[in-house]
Design a protein around this motif. Structure first.
Motif, PDB file in Angstrom:
ATOM      1  N   TRP A  51       3.323  -2.355 -18.955  1.00  9.65           N
ATOM      2  CA  TRP A  51       2.207  -1.674 -18.307  1.00  9.65           C
ATOM      3  C   TRP A  51       2.232  -0.192 -18.655  1.00  9.65           C
ATOM      4  CZ3 TRP A  51      -1.679  -3.864 -15.430  1.00  9.65           C
ATOM      5  CH2 TRP A  51      -1.513  -5.191 -15.050  1.00  9.65           C
ATOM      6  N   MET A  52       1.039   0.395 -18.827  1.00 12.76           N
ATOM      7  CA  MET A  52       0.909   1.830 -19.062  1.00 12.76           C
ATOM      8  C   MET A  52      -0.141   2.395 -18.125  1.00 12.76           C
ATOM      9  SD  MET A  52       1.103   2.400 -23.173  1.00 12.76           S
ATOM     10  CE  MET A  52      -0.445   1.613 -23.468  1.00 12.76           C
ATOM     11  N   LYS A  53       0.104   3.596 -17.668  1.00 11.84           N
ATOM     12  CA  LYS A  53      -0.870   4.314 -16.857  1.00 11.84           C
ATOM     13  C   LYS A  53      -1.555   5.313 -17.781  1.00 11.84           C
ATOM     14  CE  LYS A  53      -1.383   6.798 -12.540  1.00 11.84           C
ATOM     15  NZ  LYS A  53      -0.686   7.276 -11.335  1.00 11.84           N
ATOM     16  N   ILE A  54      -2.855   5.100 -18.021  1.00  2.16           N
ATOM     17  CA  ILE A  54      -3.607   5.967 -18.933  1.00  2.16           C
ATOM     18  C   ILE A  54      -4.050   7.229 -18.202  1.00  2.16           C
ATOM     19  CG2 ILE A  54      -5.573   6.085 -20.495  1.00  2.16           C
ATOM     20  CD1 ILE A  54      -3.394   3.991 -21.251  1.00  2.16           C
ATOM     21  N   THR A  58      -6.822   4.349 -14.407  1.00  2.00           N
ATOM     22  CA  THR A  58      -6.871   3.429 -15.536  1.00  2.00           C
ATOM     23  C   THR A  58      -5.466   2.966 -15.911  1.00  2.00           C
ATOM     24  OG1 THR A  58      -8.822   4.583 -16.368  1.00  2.00           O
ATOM     25  CG2 THR A  58      -7.691   3.129 -17.903  1.00  2.00           C
ATOM     26  N   TYR A  59      -5.311   1.650 -16.022  1.00  3.36           N
ATOM     27  CA  TYR A  59      -4.048   1.040 -16.420  1.00  3.36           C
ATOM     28  C   TYR A  59      -4.303   0.088 -17.575  1.00  3.36           C
ATOM     29  CZ  TYR A  59      -1.983   2.718 -12.084  1.00  3.36           C
ATOM     30  OH  TYR A  59      -1.518   3.510 -11.073  1.00  3.36           O
ATOM     31  N   GLU A  60      -3.315  -0.038 -18.446  1.00  2.11           N
ATOM     32  CA  GLU A  60      -3.405  -1.004 -19.535  1.00  2.11           C
ATOM     33  C   GLU A  60      -2.131  -1.830 -19.571  1.00  2.11           C
ATOM     34  OE1 GLU A  60      -3.938  -1.376 -24.356  1.00  2.11           O
ATOM     35  OE2 GLU A  60      -4.563   0.459 -23.378  1.00  2.11           O
ATOM     36  N   VAL A  61      -2.304  -3.125 -19.758  1.00  2.00           N
ATOM     37  CA  VAL A  61      -1.165  -4.013 -19.908  1.00  2.00           C
ATOM     38  C   VAL A  61      -1.205  -4.550 -21.335  1.00  2.00           C
ATOM     39  CG1 VAL A  61      -2.429  -5.999 -18.954  1.00  2.00           C
ATOM     40  CG2 VAL A  61       0.056  -6.041 -19.000  1.00  2.00           C
ATOM     41  N   ARG A  62      -0.077  -4.479 -22.034  1.00  4.86           N
ATOM     42  CA  ARG A  62       0.046  -5.038 -23.387  1.00  4.86           C
ATOM     43  C   ARG A  62       1.029  -6.187 -23.325  1.00  4.86           C
ATOM     44  NH1 ARG A  62      -0.041  -0.821 -28.342  1.00  4.86           N
ATOM     45  NH2 ARG A  62      -2.004   0.191 -27.813  1.00  4.86           N
TER      46      ARG A  62
END
Length: 156
Positions: A51-54, A58-62
């Motif tokens: 998980w990343m916090k942009i 906004t969050y993105e999971v790869r």
């Protein structure tokens, strides 16, 4: 001594600003539960989840899907975007040519197909690299958007 301290402080701030553009890794427990539950419901067979916090909302999971492809889901206030990452060596020729013409000192570091609100587009992250011999780092980066035919749309 004062000059050395100021230079080292400037270097730390510059590295932090460059890192912040990409997003900051966060633990799954620090992500809003509605996003985690939605992801787990959609992607049962996901592996290597990160998980990343942009930004603040906004969050993105790869993750790696069942077909061994790298994917991402970005949760934004405007909705959800599915992202399908692939190798820069498989980048469409029209996008490569557009980057060479518009940004001659930059190279494509990351590319994906974005699906949001039933529309697809390409998103390419480009960067100007600097450094010495084997030690390279990004000096400047930009995010470019292209339509499905590789036509340049805008820069973020």
């Amino acid at each position: 001594m004062k000059k050395i301290f100021l230079l080292s402080l400037f270097a730390v701030v510059a590295c932090g600003a460059a890192f912040a553009q990409k997003g900051v890794s966060v633990a799954e427990k620090d992500v809003p539960s509605r996003m985690v539950i939605d992801f787990q419901r959609q992607q049962i067979d996901a592996r290597e989840v990160s998980w990343m916090k942009i930004d603040s909302l906004t969050y993105e999971v790869r993750f790696i899907d069942g077909d061994n492809g790298e994917q991402g889901i970005r949760y934004t206030p405007r909705g959800t975007e599915n992202r399908y990452y692939f190798s820069t060596s498989n980048c469409p020729r029209s996008i490569q040519d557009s980057v060479k013409v518009r940004y001659p000192k930059f190279k494509i570091t990351n590319i994906c197909v974005r699906n949001a609100k039933r529309q697809s587009s390409y998103e390419a992250r480009i960067a100007r690299m600097g450094g010495f011999l084997f030690w390279k780092k990004e000096k400047e980066s930009k995010v470019l958007h292209f339509d499905v035919f590789g036509k340049f749309l805008d820069e973020e």
